[in-house]
Design an enzyme around this catalytic site. Structure first.
Site, mmCIF file in Angstrom:
data_model
loop_
_atom_site.group_PDB
_atom_site.id
_atom_site.type_symbol
_atom_site.label_atom_id
_atom_site.label_comp_id
_atom_site.label_asym_id
_atom_site.label_seq_id
_atom_site.Cartn_x
_atom_site.Cartn_y
_atom_site.Cartn_z
ATOM 1 N N TRP A 1 0.964 -1.260 0.025
ATOM 2 C CA TRP A 1 -0.022 0.084 0.151
ATOM 3 C C TRP A 1 0.736 1.254 0.077
ATOM 4 C CZ3 TRP A 1 -0.424 4.188 3.702
ATOM 5 C CH2 TRP A 1 -1.494 5.056 3.469
ATOM 6 N N GLU B 1 -3.045 -3.021 -2.333
ATOM 7 C CA GLU B 1 -4.007 -2.521 -1.780
ATOM 8 C C GLU B 1 -4.492 -1.069 -2.328
ATOM 9 O OE1 GLU B 1 -3.403 -1.728 2.297
ATOM 10 O OE2 GLU B 1 -5.331 -1.376 2.767
ATOM 11 N N LYS C 1 -6.774 2.627 -2.484
ATOM 12 C CA LYS C 1 -7.652 3.368 -1.638
ATOM 13 C C LYS C 1 -8.109 4.465 -2.144
ATOM 14 C CE LYS C 1 -6.776 5.811 2.847
ATOM 15 N NZ LYS C 1 -6.001 5.997 4.163
ATOM 16 N N ASP D 1 -9.294 -3.267 1.096
ATOM 17 C CA ASP D 1 -9.471 -2.688 2.521
ATOM 18 C C ASP D 1 -10.886 -2.173 2.717
ATOM 19 O OD1 ASP D 1 -9.596 -0.720 4.688
ATOM 20 O OD2 ASP D 1 -7.646 -0.898 4.786
ATOM 21 N N HIS E 1 -11.680 1.698 2.666
ATOM 22 C CA HIS E 1 -11.107 2.351 1.183
ATOM 23 C C HIS E 1 -12.097 2.719 0.220
ATOM 24 C CE1 HIS E 1 -6.430 1.363 2.660
ATOM 25 N NE2 HIS E 1 -7.460 1.908 3.383
ATOM 26 N N HIS F 1 -8.366 -6.397 4.203
ATOM 27 C CA HIS F 1 -8.090 -5.584 5.352
ATOM 28 C C HIS F 1 -9.342 -5.190 6.123
ATOM 29 C CE1 HIS F 1 -3.748 -3.788 4.924
ATOM 30 N NE2 HIS F 1 -3.891 -5.049 5.332
ATOM 31 N N ASP G 1 -12.687 8.685 7.786
ATOM 32 C CA ASP G 1 -11.558 7.827 8.425
ATOM 33 C C ASP G 1 -11.712 6.368 8.056
ATOM 34 O OD1 ASP G 1 -9.186 7.192 9.597
ATOM 35 O OD2 ASP G 1 -10.078 6.897 11.581
ATOM 36 N N ASP H 1 -10.061 3.870 9.674
ATOM 37 C CA ASP H 1 -9.420 2.836 10.408
ATOM 38 C C ASP H 1 -10.076 2.475 11.774
ATOM 39 O OD1 ASP H 1 -7.312 1.764 8.458
ATOM 40 O OD2 ASP H 1 -6.716 4.073 8.717
ATOM 41 N N ASP I 1 -7.230 -4.310 10.147
ATOM 42 C CA ASP I 1 -6.258 -2.895 9.896
ATOM 43 C C ASP I 1 -7.365 -2.116 10.567
ATOM 44 O OD1 ASP I 1 -4.821 -1.074 9.128
ATOM 45 O OD2 ASP I 1 -5.401 -1.223 7.003
#
Ligand code: RNT
Ligand code: ZN
Length: 417
Positions: free
Chosen positions: A184, A225, A227, A258, A261, A285, A293, A295, A324
């Site tokens: 990533w 990965e 995003k 992810d 993302h 992930h 955000d 995460d 993650d």
């Protein structure tokens, strides 16, 4: 009532909708999760003094962050005692290289030996290992990495990728299990770029150069990965989903999805079946997006349950399930534990869902009964099966673990400066 008594009663309720509880419990326990090492210290790592960068942030200042390998290892071992499931892995970042005797090398020079302590920890706890090169939190990562227009900078990061392949191969050899190496990068632009193709062409060339290095493809599985945006990279990310989906397909490597993302209204669970029709595996992930955000700590919510259902219905061995999330505003050990246990819960819940029956109803276009059965399942005594699942694997139940964790906070964590 004891856990066993509650379990027996719950089992009857589940049988009434055609679910074999014992089978579900054993299926769920075989699914591998890869626990990220970076929740324990706010993604700081051991190789740099600077702040976290790259459009990701940890906010909050709850005390007792792990500051050394020893503290991080202790916390990882504690969290693992709370996580049911038989075959888990630890997911490392290159920035967690452990240097000894005053040695330090930069990311383009790191070697397998800098991860020997991690191998020891993994072996001691029967864990596999995955790896991520770290293309952020570094002075040379401020203006792009693998897509940089500065050839010296780009060369540095290509070499980091190549060293990471060597380290991943070492981790696989030592643990006797394949190692997923996930790439990533934070490269992107805050405002509307004048050239989108240039940076993407350079990223493509950089990945080509990394992957041209010979490595054992049975031992190392490479994923990329994507995003949709990052903080300070709101207008464009070089590593977009389209870029990586095409790159992975053409180069016979894996896409990593992810769950944080994508645009907030996209259903990430919906993507998996499409990916599986064109790839033998998909990497994940698991994260929780909240507005801008990506995460937040993973919760046992609808999104997670739907994701787990897609995993369970489509053969869990076709997924690399990595976690993650990171949060510095609450105790890191309990945050870590909650996220891991919630993933386990969601998988068990999916195994306890009458998937064949629901599919049959869909194929008959009997949407009336489909909706009603789905809703009926939601009120079954899942917590009683979950506690049994934990107890069976020597892990504290939902009523017990937090008290035990509190003791760890009082007796161990609170002694940290
Ligand atoms: C960032 C990506 C990436 C990182 C970790 C630390 O948005 O999700 O996977 O979270 O590599
Ligand atoms: Zn991620």
């Amino acid at each position: 009532m004891t856990v066993a008594e509650r379990f027996e009663a719950a089992k009857e309720r589940y049988s009434a909708v055609g679910i074999d509880v014992e089978k579900a419990v054993s299926e769920a326990s075989e699914i591998t999760l890869s626990m990220h090492c970076w929740q324990g210290d706010d993604v700081v790592g051991f190789d740099q003094k600077g702040p976290l960068s790259g459009g990701i942030q940890t906010t909050g200042n709850y005390p007792y962050r792990a500051r050394t390998p020893e503290e991080l290892f202790a916390d990882i071992e504690k969290v693992m005692t709370y996580v049911p499931g038989k075959h888990h892995k630890l997911n490392l970042h290159a920035s967690y290289a452990i240097f000894e005797d005053g040695e330090w090398v930069d990311r383009n020079k790191i070697e397998p030996k800098h991860f020997a302590k991690w191998v020891e920890l993994a072996k001691k706890n029967g864990l596999g290992l995955d790896f991520n090169p770290t293309f952020f939190s570094h002075p040379l990562a401020e203006n792009g990495t693998l897509s940089s227009e500065n050839e010296e900078v780009r060369k540095f990061w290509i070499q980091h990728g190549i060293q990471s392949l060597k380290i991943s191969e070492y981790l696989a050899t030592e643990t006797g299990q394949p190692c997923l190496m996930n790439i990533w990068i934070p490269d992107g632009f805050k405002d509307i770029p004048a050239d989108r193709k240039g940076p993407r062409a350079r990223l493509k060339d950089s990945l080509d150069q990394i992957l041209a290095t010979p490595y054992d493809k049975d031992k190392v599985k490479v994923s990329v990965e994507s995003k949709v945006f990052g903080i300070g990279m709101e207008s464009m990310t070089v590593g977009s989903h389209e870029f990586y989906m095409n790159y992975a397909a053409q180069n016979n490597i894996y896409c990593l999805i992810d769950t944080g993302h994508f645009h907030p209204t996209e259903n990430v669970a919906d993507k998996l079946s499409s990916m599986l029709l064109f790839n033998d595996k998909v990497a994940l992930h698991v994260s929780r997006p909240v507005r801008w955000d990506s995460d937040h700590v993973v919760l046992f919510n609808d999104d997670l349950r739907e994701l787990a259902e897609e995993i369970v219905r489509n053969d869990p061995s076709r997924f690399f399930i990595g976690m993650d999330y990171f949060d510095a505003s609450i105790n890191r050990v309990s945050a870590w534990t909650n996220g891991m246990r919630n993933m386990e819960k969601a998988l068990l819940y999916a195994c306890l869902t009458p998937n064949d029956k629901l599919k049959e109803l869909q194929d008959k276009r009997n949407f009336t009964e489909l909706m009603s059965l789905r809703e009926r399942v939601k009120t079954l005594p899942f917590g009683d099966i979950w506690d049994y699942y934990c107890e069976k694997q020597g892990v504290l139940t939902e009523d017990e673990w937090f008290e035990d964790f509190r003791k760890y906070e009082d007796e161990v964590l609170s002694k940290r400066g």
